[in-house]
Design a protein around this motif. Structure first.
Motif, PDB file in Angstrom:
ATOM      1  N   LEU A 138      33.247  25.867  14.145  1.00  0.00           N
ATOM      2  CA  LEU A 138      33.366  24.883  12.829  1.00  0.00           C
ATOM      3  C   LEU A 138      34.444  24.103  12.855  1.00  0.00           C
ATOM      4  O   LEU A 138      34.584  22.880  12.779  1.00  0.00           O
ATOM      5  CB  LEU A 138      33.127  25.472  11.451  1.00  0.00           C
ATOM      6  N   ALA A 139      35.598  24.820  13.258  1.00  0.00           N
ATOM      7  CA  ALA A 139      36.915  24.193  13.394  1.00  0.00           C
ATOM      8  C   ALA A 139      37.176  23.234  14.186  1.00  0.00           C
ATOM      9  O   ALA A 139      37.840  22.294  14.260  1.00  0.00           O
ATOM     10  CB  ALA A 139      38.024  25.621  13.646  1.00  0.00           C
ATOM     11  N   ILE A 144      36.387  16.356  14.696  1.00  0.00           N
ATOM     12  CA  ILE A 144      35.578  15.386  15.202  1.00  0.00           C
ATOM     13  C   ILE A 144      34.723  14.749  14.451  1.00  0.00           C
ATOM     14  O   ILE A 144      34.064  13.711  14.518  1.00  0.00           O
ATOM     15  CB  ILE A 144      35.220  15.258  16.602  1.00  0.00           C
ATOM     16  N   ALA A 145      34.252  15.473  13.105  1.00  0.00           N
ATOM     17  CA  ALA A 145      33.343  15.087  12.422  1.00  0.00           C
ATOM     18  C   ALA A 145      33.579  13.875  11.562  1.00  0.00           C
ATOM     19  O   ALA A 145      32.443  13.095  11.315  1.00  0.00           O
ATOM     20  CB  ALA A 145      33.227  16.006  11.157  1.00  0.00           C
ATOM     21  N   ASP A 151      29.537  21.305   9.724  1.00  0.00           N
ATOM     22  CA  ASP A 151      28.596  22.462   9.493  1.00  0.00           C
ATOM     23  C   ASP A 151      27.386  22.079  10.530  1.00  0.00           C
ATOM     24  O   ASP A 151      26.925  22.767  11.564  1.00  0.00           O
ATOM     25  CB  ASP A 151      27.896  22.796   8.368  1.00  0.00           C
ATOM     26  N   VAL A 152      26.723  20.827  10.425  1.00  0.00           N
ATOM     27  CA  VAL A 152      25.704  20.638  11.118  1.00  0.00           C
ATOM     28  C   VAL A 152      26.130  20.081  12.434  1.00  0.00           C
ATOM     29  O   VAL A 152      25.375  20.458  13.633  1.00  0.00           O
ATOM     30  CB  VAL A 152      25.127  19.101  10.443  1.00  0.00           C
ATOM     31  N   LEU A 153      27.144  19.566  12.911  1.00  0.00           N
ATOM     32  CA  LEU A 153      27.908  19.328  14.162  1.00  0.00           C
ATOM     33  C   LEU A 153      28.094  20.942  14.861  1.00  0.00           C
ATOM     34  O   LEU A 153      27.730  21.168  16.105  1.00  0.00           O
ATOM     35  CB  LEU A 153      28.972  18.683  14.243  1.00  0.00           C
ATOM     36  N   ALA A 154      28.489  21.870  14.203  1.00  0.00           N
ATOM     37  CA  ALA A 154      28.741  23.075  14.816  1.00  0.00           C
ATOM     38  C   ALA A 154      27.467  23.900  15.147  1.00  0.00           C
ATOM     39  O   ALA A 154      27.071  24.575  15.917  1.00  0.00           O
ATOM     40  CB  ALA A 154      29.679  24.202  13.549  1.00  0.00           C
ATOM     41  N   GLU A 155      26.468  23.570  14.117  1.00  0.00           N
ATOM     42  CA  GLU A 155      25.074  24.274  14.529  1.00  0.00           C
ATOM     43  C   GLU A 155      24.434  23.517  15.774  1.00  0.00           C
ATOM     44  O   GLU A 155      24.027  24.179  16.555  1.00  0.00           O
ATOM     45  CB  GLU A 155      24.204  24.010  13.430  1.00  0.00           C
ATOM     46  N   VAL A 156      24.461  22.099  15.853  1.00  0.00           N
ATOM     47  CA  VAL A 156      24.055  21.275  17.014  1.00  0.00           C
ATOM     48  C   VAL A 156      24.880  21.894  18.441  1.00  0.00           C
ATOM     49  O   VAL A 156      24.410  22.083  19.249  1.00  0.00           O
ATOM     50  CB  VAL A 156      24.141  19.925  17.053  1.00  0.00           C
ATOM     51  N   LEU A 157      25.979  21.852  18.283  1.00  0.00           N
ATOM     52  CA  LEU A 157      26.922  22.403  19.353  1.00  0.00           C
ATOM     53  C   LEU A 157      26.489  23.885  19.760  1.00  0.00           C
ATOM     54  O   LEU A 157      26.020  24.044  20.911  1.00  0.00           O
ATOM     55  CB  LEU A 157      28.471  22.436  19.088  1.00  0.00           C
ATOM     56  N   TRP A 158      26.301  24.619  18.738  1.00  0.00           N
ATOM     57  CA  TRP A 158      26.133  26.299  19.171  1.00  0.00           C
ATOM     58  C   TRP A 158      24.523  25.942  19.876  1.00  0.00           C
ATOM     59  O   TRP A 158      24.248  26.759  20.862  1.00  0.00           O
ATOM     60  CB  TRP A 158      25.943  27.099  18.039  1.00  0.00           C
ATOM     61  N   LEU A 189      28.615  14.703  21.092  1.00  0.00           N
ATOM     62  CA  LEU A 189      29.018  15.055  19.473  1.00  0.00           C
ATOM     63  C   LEU A 189      30.234  14.246  18.921  1.00  0.00           C
ATOM     64  O   LEU A 189      30.226  13.950  17.927  1.00  0.00           O
ATOM     65  CB  LEU A 189      29.387  16.587  19.531  1.00  0.00           C
ATOM     66  N   ALA A 190      31.095  14.135  20.051  1.00  0.00           N
ATOM     67  CA  ALA A 190      32.189  13.342  19.441  1.00  0.00           C
ATOM     68  C   ALA A 190      31.910  11.947  19.119  1.00  0.00           C
ATOM     69  O   ALA A 190      32.692  11.238  18.582  1.00  0.00           O
ATOM     70  CB  ALA A 190      33.348  13.345  20.612  1.00  0.00           C
ATOM     71  N   GLY A 191      30.691  11.446  19.625  1.00  0.00           N
ATOM     72  CA  GLY A 191      30.231  10.062  19.492  1.00  0.00           C
ATOM     73  C   GLY A 191      30.814   9.042  20.360  1.00  0.00           C
ATOM     74  O   GLY A 191      30.668   8.003  20.428  1.00  0.00           O
TER      75      GLY A 191
END
Length: 191
Positions: A138-139, A144-145, A151-158, A189-191
């Motif tokens: 998450l950090a 980059i969010a 949180d969604v990005l962290a879950e997708v990354l994981w 994820l960074a877009g």
């Protein structure tokens, strides 16, 4: 009081030895080799001693998994905070640390994510070993969010990293492209 303290230390040392032996045996021969009978032979304790510490083999695997989650969180944390390059991609750094750690610790990763345990993510009783690792993801994604939910990005990354780890371990992806795949996930994820 000293006798009680000594007994507690001995009990703790027994528990630590059981966990370390299960982990070592799994690393050497796979989780199929880890049985209470085999552990009792390896550590020269009786099976009832093992059951005094762990109600079942699943409970023992859970203890090993907790160690793994703590180690993975530490590896991700160190990668994230020890980056010398201010321009480094925080998600890429964390992603590489995750995948590298998983590749170096396959049996431990199995205990954490493949074997059945009573560990639950996102619940009140979630142990800190689990939440610490997620906090590191998450950090990294928070940087980059932008206006997206970190949180969604962290879950997708994981999820993406977990999928890459398992597909790579199963020989379903080209080994020479592991780093490129991780960098592609970070870039997406960074877009």
């Amino acid at each position: 009081m000293a006798t009680t303290d000594r007994r507690q230390r001995e009990r703790s040392a027994q528990r630590d030895l059981i966990v370390a032996s299960a982990r070592s045996l799994a690393e050497q021969e796979g989780w199929e080799a880890v049985t209470t009978r085999r552990l009792a032979t390896e550590i020269e304790y009786s099976q009832p001693v093992i059951y005094k510490h762990f109600a079942s083999l699943d409970a023992l695997v859970e203890a090993v998994a907790l160690e793994g989650f703590a180690e993975l969180a530490a590896a991700i944390h160190h990668a994230r905070v020890d980056v010398g390059d201010a321009d480094a991609d925080p998600v890429g750094v964390v992603a590489h640390a995750y995948v590298d750690w998983a590749a170096a610790n396959p049996s431990l990763y199995d205990a954490m994510f493949i074997r059945a345990t009573g560990l639950h993510f996102g619940a009140e009783e979630t142990p800190p070993q689990l939440t610490d690792g997620y906090a590191e993801l998450l950090a990294a994604t928070s940087v980059i969010a932008g206006d997206r939910d970190p949180d969604v990005l962290a879950e997708v990354l994981w999820a993406a990293l977990h999928g890459l780890v398992l597909l790579d371990r199963g020989g379903r992806l080209r080994a020479a492209h592991r780093r490129a795949r991780v960098e592609a996930v970070a870039a997406l994820l960074a877009g």
